[in-house]
Scaffold this motif. Structure first.
Motif, PDB file in Angstrom:
ATOM      1  N   LEU A 270       0.677  -1.212   0.021  1.00  0.00           N
ATOM      2  CA  LEU A 270      -0.042   0.138  -0.010  1.00  0.00           C
ATOM      3  C   LEU A 270       0.673   1.171   0.072  1.00  0.00           C
ATOM      4  O   LEU A 270       0.640   2.451  -0.776  1.00  0.00           O
ATOM      5  N   VAL A 271       2.137   1.284   0.921  1.00  0.00           N
ATOM      6  CA  VAL A 271       2.682   2.393   0.731  1.00  0.00           C
ATOM      7  C   VAL A 271       3.501   2.704  -0.593  1.00  0.00           C
ATOM      8  O   VAL A 271       3.782   3.875  -1.028  1.00  0.00           O
ATOM      9  N   LEU A 272       4.163   1.634  -1.225  1.00  0.00           N
ATOM     10  CA  LEU A 272       4.607   1.838  -2.521  1.00  0.00           C
ATOM     11  C   LEU A 272       3.529   2.288  -3.494  1.00  0.00           C
ATOM     12  O   LEU A 272       4.021   2.981  -4.400  1.00  0.00           O
ATOM     13  N   MET A 273       2.150   1.889  -3.341  1.00  0.00           N
ATOM     14  CA  MET A 273       1.238   2.324  -4.165  1.00  0.00           C
ATOM     15  C   MET A 273       1.093   3.910  -4.369  1.00  0.00           C
ATOM     16  O   MET A 273       0.755   4.659  -5.200  1.00  0.00           O
ATOM     17  N   VAL A 274       1.117   4.623  -3.102  1.00  0.00           N
ATOM     18  CA  VAL A 274       0.879   5.881  -2.992  1.00  0.00           C
ATOM     19  C   VAL A 274       2.198   6.786  -3.176  1.00  0.00           C
ATOM     20  O   VAL A 274       1.965   7.950  -3.457  1.00  0.00           O
ATOM     21  N   GLY A 275       3.367   6.155  -3.119  1.00  0.00           N
ATOM     22  CA  GLY A 275       4.568   7.193  -3.509  1.00  0.00           C
ATOM     23  C   GLY A 275       5.065   7.453  -2.146  1.00  0.00           C
ATOM     24  O   GLY A 275       4.737   7.206  -0.848  1.00  0.00           O
ATOM     25  N   VAL A 276       6.299   8.090  -2.195  1.00  0.00           N
ATOM     26  CA  VAL A 276       7.263   8.530  -1.077  1.00  0.00           C
ATOM     27  C   VAL A 276       7.389   9.939  -0.625  1.00  0.00           C
ATOM     28  O   VAL A 276       8.204  10.261   0.221  1.00  0.00           O
ATOM     29  N   ASN A 277       6.436  10.813  -1.352  1.00  0.00           N
ATOM     30  CA  ASN A 277       6.312  12.099  -0.935  1.00  0.00           C
ATOM     31  C   ASN A 277       6.179  12.127   0.649  1.00  0.00           C
ATOM     32  O   ASN A 277       5.063  11.298   0.936  1.00  0.00           O
ATOM     33  N   PRO A 278       6.493  12.851   1.479  1.00  0.00           N
ATOM     34  CA  PRO A 278       6.144  12.846   2.902  1.00  0.00           C
ATOM     35  C   PRO A 278       4.734  12.675   3.103  1.00  0.00           C
ATOM     36  O   PRO A 278       4.148  11.888   4.079  1.00  0.00           O
ATOM     37  N   ALA A 279       3.793  13.508   2.279  1.00  0.00           N
ATOM     38  CA  ALA A 279       2.407  13.715   2.815  1.00  0.00           C
ATOM     39  C   ALA A 279       1.589  12.108   2.316  1.00  0.00           C
ATOM     40  O   ALA A 279       1.036  11.681   2.848  1.00  0.00           O
ATOM     41  N   TRP A 280       2.399  11.861   0.957  1.00  0.00           N
ATOM     42  CA  TRP A 280       1.700  10.491   0.363  1.00  0.00           C
ATOM     43  C   TRP A 280       2.236   9.486   1.217  1.00  0.00           C
ATOM     44  O   TRP A 280       1.373   8.383   1.336  1.00  0.00           O
ATOM     45  N   LEU A 281       3.132   9.516   1.678  1.00  0.00           N
ATOM     46  CA  LEU A 281       3.874   8.340   2.535  1.00  0.00           C
ATOM     47  C   LEU A 281       2.931   8.203   3.835  1.00  0.00           C
ATOM     48  O   LEU A 281       2.514   6.980   4.226  1.00  0.00           O
ATOM     49  N   MET A 282       2.651   9.203   4.282  1.00  0.00           N
ATOM     50  CA  MET A 282       1.723   9.090   5.470  1.00  0.00           C
ATOM     51  C   MET A 282       0.469   8.544   5.197  1.00  0.00           C
ATOM     52  O   MET A 282       0.051   7.880   5.905  1.00  0.00           O
ATOM     53  N   LEU A 283      -0.193   8.898   4.021  1.00  0.00           N
ATOM     54  CA  LEU A 283      -1.343   8.698   3.752  1.00  0.00           C
ATOM     55  C   LEU A 283      -1.216   6.775   3.524  1.00  0.00           C
ATOM     56  O   LEU A 283      -2.200   6.092   3.765  1.00  0.00           O
ATOM     57  N   GLY A 284      -0.316   6.604   2.923  1.00  0.00           N
ATOM     58  CA  GLY A 284      -0.019   5.190   2.746  1.00  0.00           C
ATOM     59  C   GLY A 284       0.035   4.304   3.938  1.00  0.00           C
ATOM     60  O   GLY A 284      -0.733   2.987   3.949  1.00  0.00           O
ATOM     61  N   PHE A 285       0.787   4.779   4.802  1.00  0.00           N
ATOM     62  CA  PHE A 285       0.864   4.082   6.169  1.00  0.00           C
ATOM     63  C   PHE A 285      -0.524   3.959   6.845  1.00  0.00           C
ATOM     64  O   PHE A 285      -0.790   3.147   7.442  1.00  0.00           O
ATOM     65  N   MET A 286      -1.168   5.328   6.652  1.00  0.00           N
ATOM     66  CA  MET A 286      -2.537   5.319   7.287  1.00  0.00           C
ATOM     67  C   MET A 286      -3.525   4.424   6.729  1.00  0.00           C
ATOM     68  O   MET A 286      -4.421   3.740   7.512  1.00  0.00           O
ATOM     69  N   CYS A 287      -3.597   4.282   5.402  1.00  0.00           N
ATOM     70  CA  CYS A 287      -4.428   3.328   4.720  1.00  0.00           C
ATOM     71  C   CYS A 287      -3.975   1.769   5.043  1.00  0.00           C
ATOM     72  O   CYS A 287      -4.949   1.005   5.377  1.00  0.00           O
TER      73      CYS A 287
END
Length: 583
Positions: free
Chosen positions: A114-131
């Motif tokens: 899930l984290v790799l799908m959303v990207g590694v920009n800090p904000a997107w990374l945070m969304l990935g971990f949250m999801c």
């Protein structure tokens, strides 16, 4: 001298609460002497002990077994029946699945993907971990979901910080790797309440579920870190704790308050068959999604900044920070290799369990439970969970060339089974039955009759705010156990569908975002040392507002046709002479 005396009194404050509380409440059984007063004595005593946690929550839950027979409210054999219900069977089945997910590492694959799908920009990374964390907490305990995800978050954060310091940017630090071990035996210490005392040293947390993170988690932030780095660390950690609570409300087995509510409904309103896994998911999944999105935006604005242009940026070169983060996540994902047979089997059972839950009795069409017309109402979600959970104790976990060992052993199950929650919930059911038998619930209903003059939504809003406030200082399970016997008579008193009051307050019980001691996921994240209490209070206030508003929106709109909230149901008792107020 006075300071020393006050310190000693502080040390023994628990003893003072234990002794003084029953003494102050003694006039209820001794002076008034009615069954309602005696039951109120037990209720208030348990509520005080639960909120202050002066004795273990699970042992407080045993008080009805001792006091109800003593006061002549219920026989000991009748009280004992309340301590093991359909809820406990569902909990056993779900724990079997969660144990296999954790043992064979399926959770790591889901979270990293899930984290790799959303990207590694800090904000997107945070969304990935949250999801990832929210999805896991839909099916396992919230604490388990956090302890699955946080070691991955910590490794990524350390790699980002290492890149910013200029030392070997992008190289994977072997000291930050997540090592699989067989000792997922130690559980998080359950007395988080000691952190309420400033004089007690911070507890150490042993993280189960196969992760050993070889870094010191509770070290304070290094002075060399930039302010932006510190804010990113704070945002990532807080977001994981919050998303576990947000995801847990989506499903009935996702969090203890949901299950307690479901069993309470079956106990107090046995003819109510309108709440099942499917319509609860339809009701609460949109709430979770709204909360997850708004919480992400709120945390981004609070910690990372108000520049949201990254939302529509596509492509472009990655910064050194983003590249380092992506490399460590990709390396961790590659280290998992291809899916093992154990992971495939666990994932298949998981999907089958969800499918059977959704199609058992969906409501708008006949479900597979209708194939047993002579046993209507006999099959529940617990039946499905137990049957599929049993498979993990039968199917071998290795090939025929090795010694026969099942996918999950009894030792694995014992470690993951939340026995404390099982006892706590049983005590809540016994307390609820005692309030009904003694007539206390009827007395409360008559007392609350004047509230029928208020708009229903105003009454529900006040109840949600009160519950959200109390759950910050008491455990979620204890809070919902205290309030269900109070709110249910309230709904009957104002002649409103009990679900219209109980569903939103049950959801608000999970909105404990303010303090590290509010719930175990907050405490686990706090132990990593990236955040302080003020950070959590600032962030939690906003998330509490988001949660309450999203819940009120749901019960006022799509929840109405799902549960017929605009009509007083036949399965609820009609109290004569009470006001009728409908939304």
């Amino acid at each position: 001298m006075l300071q020393r005396l006050s310190r000693r009194l502080w040390y023994y404050r628990s003893v003072a609460v234990i002794v003084l509380t029953p003494l102050l409440l003694l006039p209820l059984p001794l002076v008034i002497g009615t069954k309602e007063a005696e039951c109120a004595f037990v209720l208030l005593l348990m509520a005080t002990y639960w909120v202050t946690e002066v004795i273990p929550l699970s042992m407080t839950a045993m008080l009805p077994a001792a006091l109800f027979p003593t006061f002549g409210i219920m026989k000991s054999s009748d009280v004992a029946k309340e301590y093991f219900k359909d809820f406990h069977l569902l909990l056993v089945g779900v724990t079997c699945l969660a144990t296999s997910i954790e043992k064979w590492g399926l959770h790591r694959r889901i979270a990293l993907r899930l984290v790799l799908m959303v990207g590694v920009n800090p904000a997107w990374l945070m969304l990935g971990f949250m999801c990832g964390c929210a999805f896991l907490s839909m099916w396992v305990q919230n604490t388990s979901a956090v302890t699955m995800v946080m070691p991955i978050v910590e490794a990524v954060l350390q790699q980002i910080l290492k890149a910013n310091e200029g030392g070997g940017a992008g190289e994977v630090n072997p000291n930050l790797q997540l090592d699989e071990t067989d000792c997922h035996v130690e559980k998080i210490e359950d007395n988080v309440s000691d952190q309420k005392r400033p004089d007690v040293p911070e507890k150490s947390y042993n993280f189960p579920l196969g992760f050993v993170l070889q870094v010191a988690m509770s070290q304070p932030a290094a002075p060399s870190r930039s302010k932006r780095d510190l804010m990113i660390c704070k945002a990532m950690c807080i977001s994981v704790a919050y998303s576990s609570n947000i995801g847990g409300i989506s499903t009935l087995p996702g969090t203890s308050p949901n299950l307690i509510f479901s069993e309470y409904l079956n106990q107090m309103y046995p003819n109510c068959n309108c709440v099942n896994f499917g319509n609860w998911l339809l009701m609460c999944l949109p709430i979770s999604l709204i909360m997850l999105l708004l919480t992400w935006i709120w945390l981004c604005w609070l910690f990372i900044g108000s520049d949201f242009r990254f939302l529509w940026r596509c492509g472009g070169g990655q910064s050194e920070r983003d590249g380092a983060a992506r490399r460590v996540i990709e390396e961790e994902y590659r280290s998992l290799g291809s899916m093992s047979p154990q992971e495939i089997f666990t994932g298949s059972v998981f999907l089958l369990m969800v499918l059977l839950w959704l199609t058992r009795s969906p409501g708008f069409i006949p479900g597979w439970a209708s194939l047993f017309p002579h046993h209507s109402g006999y099959i529940t979600d617990a039946t499905v969970a137990l049957l599929l959970g049993l498979l993990f104790f039968i199917v071998p976990g290795s090939g025929p060339s090795q010694k026969y060992e099942t996918m999950v052993s009894w030792k694995d199950f014992q470690v993951s089974m939340p026995w404390k929650v099982a006892l706590l919930v049983g005590g809540g059911f016994a307390l609820a039955e005692g309030t009904e038998v003694s007539g206390l619930s009827q007395w409360v209903a008559e007392l609350l009759t004047p509230l029928g003059d208020l708009p229903v939504l105003a009454t529900i809003t006040v109840a949600c705010i009160i519950v959200t406030t109390v759950t910050e200082v008491a455990s979620n399970a204890a809070t919902i156990t205290i309030f269900l016997p109070i709110l249910s008579p309230l709904a009957e008193a104002i002649h409103v569908n009990p679900l219209y009051v109980l569903i939103p307050t049950t959801l608000c019980t999970s909105f404990s975002f303010l303090l590290p001691v509010s719930n175990p996921p907050n405490a686990v994240v706090f132990a990593y040392g990236h955040i302080d209490i003020l950070d959590m209070v600032k962030a939690g206030l906003g998330v509490n507002v988001i949660g309450v508003l999203a819940t009120l929106l749901a019960v006022s709109t799509w929840g109405v046709p799902l549960f017929s909230l605009d009509t007083y149901p036949e399965w609820a008792p009609v109290l004569p002479g009470l006001n009728s107020t409908m939304p």
